[in-house]
Scaffold this motif. Structure first.
Motif, PDB file in Angstrom:
ATOM      1  N   ILE A   8      -8.519   6.706 -14.922  1.00  0.00           N
ATOM      2  CA  ILE A   8      -9.836   7.057 -14.374  1.00  0.00           C
ATOM      3  C   ILE A   8     -10.841   5.916 -14.448  1.00  0.00           C
ATOM      4  O   ILE A   8     -11.913   6.004 -13.883  1.00  0.00           O
ATOM      5  N   MET A   9     -10.484   4.820 -15.149  1.00  0.00           N
ATOM      6  CA  MET A   9     -11.395   3.674 -15.227  1.00  0.00           C
ATOM      7  C   MET A   9     -10.795   2.442 -14.541  1.00  0.00           C
ATOM      8  O   MET A   9     -11.270   1.324 -14.746  1.00  0.00           O
ATOM      9  N   ALA A  10      -9.778   2.650 -13.744  1.00  0.00           N
ATOM     10  CA  ALA A  10      -9.111   1.523 -13.082  1.00  0.00           C
ATOM     11  C   ALA A  10     -10.108   0.737 -12.230  1.00  0.00           C
ATOM     12  O   ALA A  10     -10.968   1.322 -11.554  1.00  0.00           O
ATOM     13  N   GLY A  11     -10.005  -0.586 -12.300  1.00  0.00           N
ATOM     14  CA  GLY A  11     -10.858  -1.437 -11.481  1.00  0.00           C
ATOM     15  C   GLY A  11     -12.260  -1.632 -12.043  1.00  0.00           C
ATOM     16  O   GLY A  11     -13.095  -2.277 -11.415  1.00  0.00           O
ATOM     17  N   ARG A  12     -12.534  -1.091 -13.213  1.00  0.00           N
ATOM     18  CA  ARG A  12     -13.870  -1.260 -13.795  1.00  0.00           C
ATOM     19  C   ARG A  12     -13.798  -2.125 -15.052  1.00  0.00           C
ATOM     20  O   ARG A  12     -12.957  -1.909 -15.908  1.00  0.00           O
ATOM     21  N   LYS A  13     -14.714  -3.091 -15.133  1.00  0.00           N
ATOM     22  CA  LYS A  13     -14.799  -3.929 -16.332  1.00  0.00           C
ATOM     23  C   LYS A  13     -15.851  -3.362 -17.287  1.00  0.00           C
ATOM     24  O   LYS A  13     -16.955  -3.016 -16.856  1.00  0.00           O
ATOM     25  N   VAL A  14     -15.482  -3.266 -18.551  1.00  0.00           N
ATOM     26  CA  VAL A  14     -16.381  -2.722 -19.573  1.00  0.00           C
ATOM     27  C   VAL A  14     -16.517  -3.721 -20.721  1.00  0.00           C
ATOM     28  O   VAL A  14     -15.517  -4.246 -21.220  1.00  0.00           O
ATOM     29  N   VAL A  15     -17.746  -3.987 -21.126  1.00  0.00           N
ATOM     30  CA  VAL A  15     -17.994  -4.803 -22.318  1.00  0.00           C
ATOM     31  C   VAL A  15     -18.518  -3.873 -23.397  1.00  0.00           C
ATOM     32  O   VAL A  15     -19.422  -3.064 -23.127  1.00  0.00           O
ATOM     33  N   LEU A  16     -17.947  -3.933 -24.592  1.00  0.00           N
ATOM     34  CA  LEU A  16     -18.517  -3.125 -25.664  1.00  0.00           C
ATOM     35  C   LEU A  16     -18.597  -3.899 -26.971  1.00  0.00           C
ATOM     36  O   LEU A  16     -17.860  -4.863 -27.169  1.00  0.00           O
ATOM     37  N   THR A  17     -19.558  -3.482 -27.804  1.00  0.00           N
ATOM     38  CA  THR A  17     -19.695  -4.071 -29.138  1.00  0.00           C
ATOM     39  C   THR A  17     -19.200  -3.059 -30.158  1.00  0.00           C
ATOM     40  O   THR A  17     -19.278  -1.849 -29.929  1.00  0.00           O
ATOM     41  N   ALA A  18     -18.686  -3.556 -31.288  1.00  0.00           N
ATOM     42  CA  ALA A  18     -18.207  -2.660 -32.335  1.00  0.00           C
ATOM     43  C   ALA A  18     -18.313  -3.330 -33.692  1.00  0.00           C
ATOM     44  O   ALA A  18     -18.441  -4.552 -33.782  1.00  0.00           O
ATOM     45  N   GLY A  19     -18.248  -2.501 -34.725  1.00  0.00           N
ATOM     46  CA  GLY A  19     -18.281  -3.014 -36.094  1.00  0.00           C
ATOM     47  C   GLY A  19     -19.701  -3.318 -36.547  1.00  0.00           C
ATOM     48  O   GLY A  19     -20.666  -3.065 -35.830  1.00  0.00           O
ATOM     49  N   PRO A  20     -19.823  -3.890 -37.731  1.00  0.00           N
ATOM     50  CA  PRO A  20     -21.142  -4.294 -38.232  1.00  0.00           C
ATOM     51  C   PRO A  20     -21.447  -5.721 -37.780  1.00  0.00           C
ATOM     52  O   PRO A  20     -20.588  -6.378 -37.172  1.00  0.00           O
ATOM     53  N   THR A  21     -22.627  -6.208 -38.033  1.00  0.00           N
ATOM     54  CA  THR A  21     -22.829  -7.659 -37.987  1.00  0.00           C
ATOM     55  C   THR A  21     -23.060  -8.121 -39.422  1.00  0.00           C
ATOM     56  O   THR A  21     -23.395  -7.328 -40.303  1.00  0.00           O
ATOM     57  N   PHE A  22     -22.819  -9.412 -39.655  1.00  0.00           N
ATOM     58  CA  PHE A  22     -22.956 -10.002 -40.983  1.00  0.00           C
ATOM     59  C   PHE A  22     -23.959 -11.137 -40.856  1.00  0.00           C
ATOM     60  O   PHE A  22     -23.757 -12.071 -40.070  1.00  0.00           O
ATOM     61  N   GLU A  23     -25.058 -11.029 -41.578  1.00  0.00           N
ATOM     62  CA  GLU A  23     -26.148 -11.997 -41.453  1.00  0.00           C
ATOM     63  C   GLU A  23     -26.152 -12.881 -42.697  1.00  0.00           C
ATOM     64  O   GLU A  23     -26.441 -12.419 -43.809  1.00  0.00           O
TER      65      GLU A  23
ATOM     66  N   ARG B 102      -9.749   1.218 -27.008  1.00  0.00           N
ATOM     67  CA  ARG B 102      -8.363   1.617 -26.740  1.00  0.00           C
ATOM     68  C   ARG B 102      -8.322   2.668 -25.628  1.00  0.00           C
ATOM     69  O   ARG B 102      -7.525   2.582 -24.697  1.00  0.00           O
ATOM     70  N   ALA B 103      -9.207   3.656 -25.716  1.00  0.00           N
ATOM     71  CA  ALA B 103      -9.237   4.732 -24.707  1.00  0.00           C
ATOM     72  C   ALA B 103      -9.603   4.174 -23.330  1.00  0.00           C
ATOM     73  O   ALA B 103      -9.058   4.605 -22.305  1.00  0.00           O
ATOM     74  N   LEU B 104     -10.514   3.209 -23.308  1.00  0.00           N
ATOM     75  CA  LEU B 104     -10.916   2.601 -22.033  1.00  0.00           C
ATOM     76  C   LEU B 104      -9.759   1.822 -21.419  1.00  0.00           C
ATOM     77  O   LEU B 104      -9.510   1.902 -20.209  1.00  0.00           O
ATOM     78  N   ALA B 105      -9.040   1.070 -22.260  1.00  0.00           N
ATOM     79  CA  ALA B 105      -7.893   0.293 -21.761  1.00  0.00           C
ATOM     80  C   ALA B 105      -6.816   1.227 -21.229  1.00  0.00           C
ATOM     81  O   ALA B 105      -6.227   0.980 -20.180  1.00  0.00           O
ATOM     82  N   ARG B 106      -6.586   2.329 -21.956  1.00  0.00           N
ATOM     83  CA  ARG B 106      -5.587   3.308 -21.498  1.00  0.00           C
ATOM     84  C   ARG B 106      -5.987   3.952 -20.188  1.00  0.00           C
ATOM     85  O   ARG B 106      -5.134   4.372 -19.403  1.00  0.00           O
ATOM     86  N   ALA B 107      -7.299   4.049 -19.969  1.00  0.00           N
ATOM     87  CA  ALA B 107      -7.796   4.646 -18.722  1.00  0.00           C
ATOM     88  C   ALA B 107      -7.834   3.614 -17.599  1.00  0.00           C
ATOM     89  O   ALA B 107      -8.345   3.889 -16.512  1.00  0.00           O
TER      90      ALA B 107
ATOM     91  N   ALA C 249      -6.746  -6.011 -33.069  1.00  0.00           N
ATOM     92  CA  ALA C 249      -7.248  -5.849 -31.697  1.00  0.00           C
ATOM     93  C   ALA C 249      -6.366  -4.843 -30.977  1.00  0.00           C
ATOM     94  O   ALA C 249      -5.147  -4.937 -31.024  1.00  0.00           O
ATOM     95  N   PRO C 250      -6.979  -3.835 -30.312  1.00  0.00           N
ATOM     96  CA  PRO C 250      -6.164  -2.864 -29.574  1.00  0.00           C
ATOM     97  C   PRO C 250      -5.398  -3.545 -28.438  1.00  0.00           C
ATOM     98  O   PRO C 250      -5.865  -4.527 -27.856  1.00  0.00           O
ATOM     99  N   ALA C 251      -4.225  -3.008 -28.118  1.00  0.00           N
ATOM    100  CA  ALA C 251      -3.401  -3.564 -27.038  1.00  0.00           C
ATOM    101  C   ALA C 251      -4.161  -3.503 -25.724  1.00  0.00           C
ATOM    102  O   ALA C 251      -4.853  -2.527 -25.433  1.00  0.00           O
ATOM    103  N   GLY C 252      -4.047  -4.572 -24.952  1.00  0.00           N
ATOM    104  CA  GLY C 252      -4.651  -4.574 -23.623  1.00  0.00           C
ATOM    105  C   GLY C 252      -6.142  -4.806 -23.605  1.00  0.00           C
ATOM    106  O   GLY C 252      -6.808  -4.596 -22.592  1.00  0.00           O
ATOM    107  N   VAL C 253      -6.693  -5.231 -24.756  1.00  0.00           N
ATOM    108  CA  VAL C 253      -8.135  -5.451 -24.871  1.00  0.00           C
ATOM    109  C   VAL C 253      -8.379  -6.908 -25.234  1.00  0.00           C
ATOM    110  O   VAL C 253      -7.684  -7.460 -26.076  1.00  0.00           O
ATOM    111  N   ARG C 254      -9.372  -7.554 -24.609  1.00  0.00           N
ATOM    112  CA  ARG C 254      -9.730  -8.914 -25.012  1.00  0.00           C
ATOM    113  C   ARG C 254     -10.788  -8.811 -26.099  1.00  0.00           C
ATOM    114  O   ARG C 254     -11.877  -8.289 -25.861  1.00  0.00           O
ATOM    115  N   ARG C 255     -10.455  -9.267 -27.314  1.00  0.00           N
ATOM    116  CA  ARG C 255     -11.413  -9.186 -28.413  1.00  0.00           C
ATOM    117  C   ARG C 255     -12.080 -10.530 -28.629  1.00  0.00           C
ATOM    118  O   ARG C 255     -11.414 -11.561 -28.672  1.00  0.00           O
TER     119      ARG C 255
END
Ligand code: CTP
Ligand code: CA
Length: 222
Positions: A9-24, A46-51, A66-72
């Motif tokens: 259901i997300m084929a052909g769409r590029k998604v950028v997301l942030t995750a985790g904490p930041t360390f200052e 992972r769910a987005l890549a699967r979609a 790093a989840p499979a199929g995801v550029r981290r």
């Protein structure tokens, strides 16, 4: 194997997301950070890549593969996270801020390790940029999704955050339900209303969030 049978259901769409904490960083060995395992953001990636989406995951320091199929893209501080997000944005239709970005960073980062024998340490903190608010305020913004972890009054705080940052969609949860756990209970907010997604494993919630997102992108209502 299951992944192959999920509708794309997300084929052909590029998604950028942030995750985790930041360390200052305070000095080369010390720093301040937020509580975040990264599990919800990684489950969503992972769910987005699967979609079928093209996924760029800009991640603060976490202990997850790093989840499979995801550029981290791995980052540490909020400023690096912002740079990595803006570098990844061209062509993205969706931006999702799942990271627990530190709201402040030490104004000075000591070049060398501070010695404790020098006595007490006073830190001056300066506000970090709000990455999600900056992306949402771009002239031609991607579809922006926020996350809000609150300790009380979830509906009120979540809706006011969504409006303040101008987001078409926000996912809210109570921190006491979620931190470090493998399951969570979330509520989705969009222009049409409030959608409790129930309590489930983070992977299952991620799948439901992606379903809702794909419907909104396709111009539908839930
Ligand atoms: N966010 C961000 N950059 C920041 C702070 C927050 O991109 N510097 C994003 C988070 O990834 C999340 C959303 O904004 O998607 C809400 O973060 P949250 O910490 O709940 O809200 P804040 O606006 O920082 O307000 P506060 O911490 O005071 O509740
Ligand atoms: Ca914050």
């Amino acid at each position: 194997l299951v992944a192959q049978f999920q509708p794309k259901i997300m084929a052909g769409r590029k998604v950028v997301l942030t995750a985790g904490p930041t360390f200052e960083a305070i000095d080369p060995v010390r720093g301040i950070t937020n509580s975040s395992s990264g599990k919800m953001g990684y489950a969503l990636a992972r769910a987005l890549a699967r979609a079928g989406a093209e996924v760029v995951l800009v991640s603060g320091p976490v202990a997850l593969p790093a989840p499979a199929g995801v550029r981290r893209v791995s980052v540490r501080g909020a400023l690096d996270m912002r740079d990595a997000v803006f570098a990844a944005l061209p062509g993205a239709e969706v931006f999702i801020g799942v990271a627990a970005v530190a709201d402040y960073r030490p104004q000075q980062r000591a070049e060398h390790k501070i010695k404790k024998a020098e006595g007490g340490l006073e830190l001056v903190l300066t506000p970090n940029p709000d990455i999600l608010a900056e992306v949402a305020a771009l002239p031609n913004p991607p579809f922006c999704v926020g996350f809000a972890a609150e300790s009380r009054e979830l509906d009120a705080y979540a809706e006011s955050k969504r409006r303040a940052k101008g987001l078409p969609m926000l996912v809210g949860n109570l921190v006491q339900d979620a931190l470090g756990a493998d399951d969570n209970e979330v509520v989705l907010y969009d222009d049409n209303g409030r959608y409790p997604l129930g309590r489930a494993a983070k992977d299952e919630l991620a799948r439901r969030i992606v379903e809702h997102l794909a419907t909104l992108l396709a111009g539908g209502e839930m």
